[in-house]
Design an enzyme around this catalytic site. Structure first.
Site, PDB file in Angstrom:
ATOM      1  N   LEU A 178       0.800  -1.088   0.082  1.00 61.44           N
ATOM      2  CA  LEU A 178       0.049  -0.069  -0.083  1.00 61.44           C
ATOM      3  C   LEU A 178       1.469   0.964   0.201  1.00 61.44           C
ATOM      4  O   LEU A 178       0.441   1.964   0.645  1.00 61.44           O
ATOM      5  CB  LEU A 178      -0.704  -0.379   1.273  1.00 61.44           C
ATOM      6  CG  LEU A 178      -2.257  -1.129   1.504  1.00 61.44           C
ATOM      7  CD1 LEU A 178      -2.567  -1.083   2.969  1.00 61.44           C
ATOM      8  CD2 LEU A 178      -2.703  -1.879   0.067  1.00 61.44           C
ATOM      9  N   ASP A 230       4.567   5.609  -6.961  1.00 53.30           N
ATOM     10  CA  ASP A 230       4.996   5.523  -5.254  1.00 53.30           C
ATOM     11  C   ASP A 230       4.547   7.115  -3.941  1.00 53.30           C
ATOM     12  O   ASP A 230       3.683   7.798  -3.852  1.00 53.30           O
ATOM     13  CB  ASP A 230       4.787   4.614  -4.342  1.00 53.30           C
ATOM     14  CG  ASP A 230       4.320   3.488  -4.509  1.00 53.30           C
ATOM     15  OD1 ASP A 230       4.304   2.749  -5.755  1.00 53.30           O
ATOM     16  OD2 ASP A 230       5.782   2.222  -4.562  1.00 53.30           O
TER      17      ASP A 230
HETATM   18  C1  MEV Z   1       5.981  -1.199  -5.856  1.00 54.47           C
HETATM   19  O1  MEV Z   1       5.115  -0.089  -4.487  1.00 54.47           O
HETATM   20  C2  MEV Z   1       5.762  -1.109  -7.259  1.00 54.47           C
HETATM   21  C3  MEV Z   1       7.188  -2.122  -7.455  1.00 54.47           C
HETATM   22  O2  MEV Z   1       6.356  -1.486  -9.284  1.00 54.47           O
HETATM   23  C4  MEV Z   1       8.203  -0.898  -7.685  1.00 54.47           C
HETATM   24  C5  MEV Z   1       8.642   0.279  -8.321  1.00 54.47           C
HETATM   25  O3  MEV Z   1       7.852   0.659  -9.088  1.00 54.47           O
HETATM   26  O4  MEV Z   1       9.486   0.848  -8.068  1.00 54.47           O
HETATM   27  C6  MEV Z   1       6.832  -2.980  -8.154  1.00 54.47           C
END
Ligand code: MEV
Length: 304
Positions: free
Chosen positions: A86, A132
């Site tokens: 999350l 993120d």
């Molecule tokens: C991790 O939150 C999401 C991934 O795509 C890695 C990233 O985008 O840095 C797995």
């Protein structure tokens, strides 16, 4: 003293593929981290969930390059389960950066804070896309790379926790190794995931939730083929679909952590996830990114 908050997110489509430049869709959710920053004679951190968080260490390292002689007391409380898909680390990082920005009048924009947050994530976990930290900073539904705004889906979201611990860095490395060993096959899978995100963008713009749900189902299968699912994730995904979810998939790096279901009737989906051994969290898309707060509170805004 200043208090700021930043949301967690679910990845609707495209995680892992986004690391290789493919598009992805994220949506901020109503579970937030709050951080309070106040001047202090010496710097210290109060974070009950992760007393020695490497993300906060990096945030403070950055802060002390901007304000070398300034001590700060940073207090952090998050409603997000840690290391579970999350983007709790991005949420913690951006809430802390937001509080420092307000308290010490650093004048950074949400995108500026997201860029610093991305550097923090890269230092701690190695390879990381900016999706993120951008979602924690801007909120709402976003198309990556770039973070263009999309309409938020008007639907309940049910997150299912597997309680299987995993590490984002390790899962990203696993995909990189697969890509090294089976380059054409893995590259094909990653670009097919990118295609799902492109179709998902159209579906979101049209408000076509059934199509978005079907794309999420397909994405889960492709992520499984990439080796980043887990039997407990698959069980919860199946349970959610069986209880009427429009679509369900793992969210984030996978290998454990959480799944997410698009659920017009969230209570039934939540019950099914619980029966299947997971812990459901009912939440909703949230349009707010980083913002100032007046009190620390719980950080959980929309539990039903
Ligand atoms: C991790 O939150 C999401 C991934 O795509 C890695 C990233 O985008 O840095 C797995």
């Amino acid at each position: 003293m200043a208090i700021a908050s930043a949301p967690g997110r679910v990845c609707l489509l495209g995680e892992h593929a986004v690391v290789y430049g493919e598009p992805a869709l994220t949506c901020a959710i109503g579970l937030r981290t709050r951080a309070e920053a106040r001047p202090a004679p010496r710097t210290r951190v109060h974070n009950p969930m992760a007393p020695d968080s490497p993300y906060l260490r990096e945030v403070l390292r950055w802060f002390h390059t901007r304000c070398p002689d300034q001590g700060v007391h940073l207090r952090v409380a998050s409603a997000l389960p840690a290391a579970s898909g999350l983007a709790s680390s991005a949420s913690v990082t951006l809430a802390a950066l937001g509080a420092l920005n307000h308290e010490f009048l650093l004048g950074l924009s949400p995108r500026g804070l997201a860029a610093i947050g991305h550097q923090v994530e890269r230092r701690v976990q190695g390879r990381a896309s900016p999706m993120d930290t951008l979602t924690a900073a801007l909120g709402g539904a976003l198309l990556h790379p770039g973070g263009r705004r999309l309409p938020i889906p008007r639907v309940g979201l049910v997150v299912g926790e597997t309680h299987v611990a995993r590490s984002t860095g390790r899962m990203v490395d696993r995909v990189a190794r697969l890509r090294g060993r089976h380059t054409p096959t893995a590259s094909h899978l990653l670009s097919s995931i990118g295609d799902l995100s492109r179709r998902g963008e159209t579906a979101l713009r049209r408000g076509d939730l059934p199509t978005l749900g079907r794309l999420m189902d397909l994405d889960h299968q492709m992520l499984t083929a990439l080796g980043v699912s887990h039997p407990r994730l698959d069980t919860l995904v199946e349970a959610a679909r069986g209880a009427g979810a429009l679509g369900a998939k793992l969210t984030g790096a996978g290998g454990g952590g959480c799944m997410v279901a698009l659920a017009p009737e969230p209570q039934g989906v939540a019950r099914a996830i619980r029966r299947a051994g997971g812990t459901p969290i009912l939440t909703r898309p949230d349009s707010a990114g980083i913002r100032q707060e007046t009190k620390m509170g719980g950080g959980r805004e929309d539990e039903s």
